[in-house]
Design a protein around this motif. Structure first.
Motif, PDB file in Angstrom:
ATOM      1  N   LEU A  58      91.746  60.344  43.982  1.00  0.00           N
ATOM      2  CA  LEU A  58      91.621  60.405  45.438  1.00  0.00           C
ATOM      3  C   LEU A  58      92.736  61.244  46.059  1.00  0.00           C
ATOM      4  O   LEU A  58      92.505  62.008  46.999  1.00  0.00           O
ATOM      5  N   PHE A  59      93.955  61.110  45.498  1.00  0.00           N
ATOM      6  CA  PHE A  59      95.085  61.888  45.988  1.00  0.00           C
ATOM      7  C   PHE A  59      94.840  63.381  45.774  1.00  0.00           C
ATOM      8  O   PHE A  59      95.060  64.209  46.677  1.00  0.00           O
ATOM      9  N   LYS A  60      94.367  63.732  44.559  1.00  0.00           N
ATOM     10  CA  LYS A  60      94.089  65.129  44.248  1.00  0.00           C
ATOM     11  C   LYS A  60      92.959  65.673  45.118  1.00  0.00           C
ATOM     12  O   LYS A  60      92.996  66.821  45.566  1.00  0.00           O
ATOM     13  N   PHE A  64      93.323  68.679  47.575  1.00  0.00           N
ATOM     14  CA  PHE A  64      92.391  69.807  47.494  1.00  0.00           C
ATOM     15  C   PHE A  64      91.778  70.093  48.863  1.00  0.00           C
ATOM     16  O   PHE A  64      91.766  71.233  49.343  1.00  0.00           O
ATOM     17  N   TYR A  65      91.297  69.030  49.522  1.00  0.00           N
ATOM     18  CA  TYR A  65      90.626  69.181  50.808  1.00  0.00           C
ATOM     19  C   TYR A  65      91.576  69.722  51.875  1.00  0.00           C
ATOM     20  O   TYR A  65      91.243  70.657  52.615  1.00  0.00           O
ATOM     21  N   LEU A  66      92.781  69.128  51.948  1.00  0.00           N
ATOM     22  CA  LEU A  66      93.734  69.548  52.969  1.00  0.00           C
ATOM     23  C   LEU A  66      94.198  70.991  52.759  1.00  0.00           C
ATOM     24  O   LEU A  66      94.331  71.761  53.716  1.00  0.00           O
ATOM     25  N   HIS A  84      81.199  79.805  47.138  1.00  0.00           N
ATOM     26  CA  HIS A  84      80.941  78.396  46.863  1.00  0.00           C
ATOM     27  C   HIS A  84      82.189  77.592  47.205  1.00  0.00           C
ATOM     28  O   HIS A  84      83.315  78.019  46.929  1.00  0.00           O
ATOM     29  N   TRP A  85      82.006  76.404  47.800  1.00  0.00           N
ATOM     30  CA  TRP A  85      83.161  75.605  48.240  1.00  0.00           C
ATOM     31  C   TRP A  85      84.059  75.184  47.082  1.00  0.00           C
ATOM     32  O   TRP A  85      85.251  74.944  47.272  1.00  0.00           O
ATOM     33  N   PHE A 115      89.065  82.215  44.468  1.00  0.00           N
ATOM     34  CA  PHE A 115      88.945  82.049  43.014  1.00  0.00           C
ATOM     35  C   PHE A 115      88.333  80.692  42.681  1.00  0.00           C
ATOM     36  O   PHE A 115      87.546  80.570  41.759  1.00  0.00           O
ATOM     37  N   TRP A 116      88.762  79.663  43.409  1.00  0.00           N
ATOM     38  CA  TRP A 116      88.105  78.364  43.400  1.00  0.00           C
ATOM     39  C   TRP A 116      88.419  77.707  44.733  1.00  0.00           C
ATOM     40  O   TRP A 116      89.042  78.339  45.605  1.00  0.00           O
ATOM     41  N   GLY A 117      88.010  76.467  44.908  1.00  0.00           N
ATOM     42  CA  GLY A 117      88.028  75.855  46.234  1.00  0.00           C
ATOM     43  C   GLY A 117      89.360  75.810  46.931  1.00  0.00           C
ATOM     44  O   GLY A 117      89.427  75.821  48.156  1.00  0.00           O
ATOM     45  N   SER A 118      90.464  75.746  46.184  1.00  0.00           N
ATOM     46  CA  SER A 118      91.785  75.643  46.824  1.00  0.00           C
ATOM     47  C   SER A 118      92.690  76.824  46.477  1.00  0.00           C
ATOM     48  O   SER A 118      93.896  76.750  46.653  1.00  0.00           O
TER      49      SER A 118
END
Length: 535
Positions: A58-60, A64-66, A84-85, A115-118
């Motif tokens: 959940l922390f990761k 990632f989201y933030l 892609h997200w 490159f990827w989502g974050s």
């Protein structure tokens, strides 16, 4: 009385036995209870571990989201292709450059590459954007370049800040023109060795893959010029494993940068690519360690040491061996090897790329090739002796070399990380912390900067032609430009001049080179040319 005594003994014996039985039963009960409780404790541990794992996940996920939301806000002024997200911009293997040029047409100055989502970089290829970034002192992006550290260490390429400045200042005298002058003859001899080999190998009907040969030649040259090497890399055959290791490390680095799971050093070390990278790094280090060891042994000779003391300017390796840090101590073994590893790679691989692609460009354009040949013949006559003064007397050949470097820049990209906010000339801005990819390949193929960019046109570099100061950057620009750019251009001119005196270059239509981005620009299928000996 005797009867009472015996009865007492019997009662005592029974009591003792009952007590022993009780203790035995208690021990057995405890043991049974322990056996009964043990599975419960494992279950409890698993439950706690699962809970901690879930919390970490959940922390990761929140992290990632933030971070993704921060990137989206930071890059919102710059439109980009749909992505892609989670997986970012998916590009077919080895189609990076082809896809890049399509995006350049759609977004004329810059675009975010996910490159990827974050993880996202702003890719720039506008000369005004380039001028702004190269005029600052932002460091190399650690998230990408740190992956090179196990191979080349923290030398001039990876260092930042005051330490970089000290090393740059220390090594700049190694590229003084008084040092470069005698290198002309040394490099010319290395080119002739390569051409002699080609004479023995060529067949009128079969092409020759030239990149490997050129790599050995440039390695031979840099080792003799900068590292005082006494042997012949091209003839002794001991350096083929080093060339192969450099090729492997190029490919492995490129693959790792684009793999989200391989950013972690422990995970990468356990992977097959990680093991291959470690092995290739060891081979590269063995090569450079041997060079350092050999030079140290030579300097034990008083006569050789006396020669060095009389020099006005020292060669690259001798500067490193004799230099002192600001506190008066010599460079550490780690710092010494890092600089040698860095320059051994950069001093031969980038130049090999430039020479090989220039040969291919001239092979594809026989009229320009012939004009260069006539210029060199008029300058050198039938003799092949080249001097320092000759290098500035081949203007058309130099124009062709520069045009080849425009189409095929040896270093396709460099990456910086903003240490403070930036505002570009068009008003768009970015906060600190954003990685910036300076794509020299895209800059050189940007139709807004170079009309008809895919056309080979040396007149773009005619003496009277006007262009933006940051439209042509084969050796980067700003304070962190290539320290060996003059050495590289000299080597390019020598290789082209001496080769055109001896051979006619023609392409192999069945094997067209396919450019792919690595640390230097390579061809996926090699560079194959037909060579015809000139009489």
């Amino acid at each position: 009385m005797l009867l009472r005594f015996r009865q007492g003994r019997l009662e005592h014996s029974v009591a003792v036995r009952e007590n022993q039985c009780s203790r035995s039963h208690c021990t057995m009960s405890d043991s049974a209870l322990s056996l009964f409780r043990f599975p419960g404790s494992v279950s409890g541990l698993l439950h706690v571990a699962s809970l901690l794992g879930l919390l970490l996940l959940l922390f990761k996920a929140a992290q990632f989201y933030l971070h993704r939301q921060w990137l989206l806000r930071a890059l919102q002024q710059f439109p980009c292709p749909p992505s892609h997200w989670l997986f970012g911009h998916k590009v077919q293997p080895d189609q990076d450059l082809q896809q890049l040029l399509k995006w350049v047409e759609e977004f004329p100055s810059a675009f975010p590459r996910w490159f990827w989502g974050s993880k996202a970089h702003l890719v720039i290829y506008d000369p005004d954007y380039m001028k702004v970034i190269l005029g600052r002192s932002d460091p190399k992006a650690n998230s990408s370049y740190r992956l090179l550290a196990p191979w080349i260490g923290y030398g001039l390429l990876l260092l930042n800040g005051q330490t970089w400045f000290q090393h740059r200042r220390m090594l700049t005298p190694a590229f003084h023109y008084d040092i470069l002058k005698p290198y002309v003859e040394i490099t010319a001899d290395c080119v002739r060795v390569m051409l002699d080999k080609w004479e023995k190998l060529i067949n009128q009907d079969s092409p020759l893959e030239i990149f490997q040969h050129i790599s050995l030649m440039t390695l031979d040259s840099i080792m003799k010029c900068a590292f005082s090497y006494q042997g012949s890399v091209q003839l002794d055959g001991n350096s083929h494993s080093y060339i192969q290791a450099i090729g492997d490390l190029n490919n492995l680095f490129f693959a790792r940068v684009r793999n989200a799971f391989h950013q972690n050093d422990i995970i990468y070390s356990l992977s097959s690519n990680g093991r291959r990278s470690k092995h290739a790094s060891q081979l590269a280090h063995e090569h450079t360690d041997q060079v350092i060891k050999q030079r140290k042994a030579q300097l034990q000779n008083e006569e050789e040491l006396d020669k060095v003391r009389k020099k006005r300017h020292l060669d690259f390796l001798d500067i490193l061996l004799f230099s002192k840090t600001e506190n008066g101590s010599s460079l550490s073994d780690e710092d010494l090897r890092a600089e040698v590893d860095t320059f051994m790679f950069e001093g031969h691989d980038t130049t090999a790329s430039g020479i090989a692609w220039t040969f291919y460009a001239l092979a594809m354009h026989p009229k320009h090739q012939q004009r260069c040949r006539e210029e060199v013949q008029s300058l050198l006559g039938k003799g092949a002796s080249v001097t320092w003064e000759h290098l500035d007397q081949m203007p058309y050949t130099t124009m062709c070399i520069k045009e080849a470097l425009r189409i095929y820049p040896p270093v396709p990209v460099v990456i910086r990380e903003l240490t403070k906010p930036v505002t570009f000339p068009d008003g768009k801005s970015l906060p600190k912390g954003i990685p910036i990819t300076l794509s020299f390949y895209a800059l050189h193929h940007n139709a807004k900067v170079w009309p008809n960019p895919e056309v080979f046109d040396p007149s773009r570099f005619a003496p009277d032609s006007a262009r933006h100061s940051h439209s042509f950057l084969p050796f980067s620009g700003g304070s962190r430009n290539c320290i060996g750019k003059q050495f590289a251009m000299n080597e390019l001119k020598l290789a082209v001049a001496l080769t055109l005196l001896r051979f006619e270059l023609r392409p192999d239509p069945t094997r067209v080179p396919f450019p792919i981005p690595r640390l230097v620009l390579k061809s996926k299928n090699g560079i194959h040319l037909h060579l015809r000996k000139l009489h």
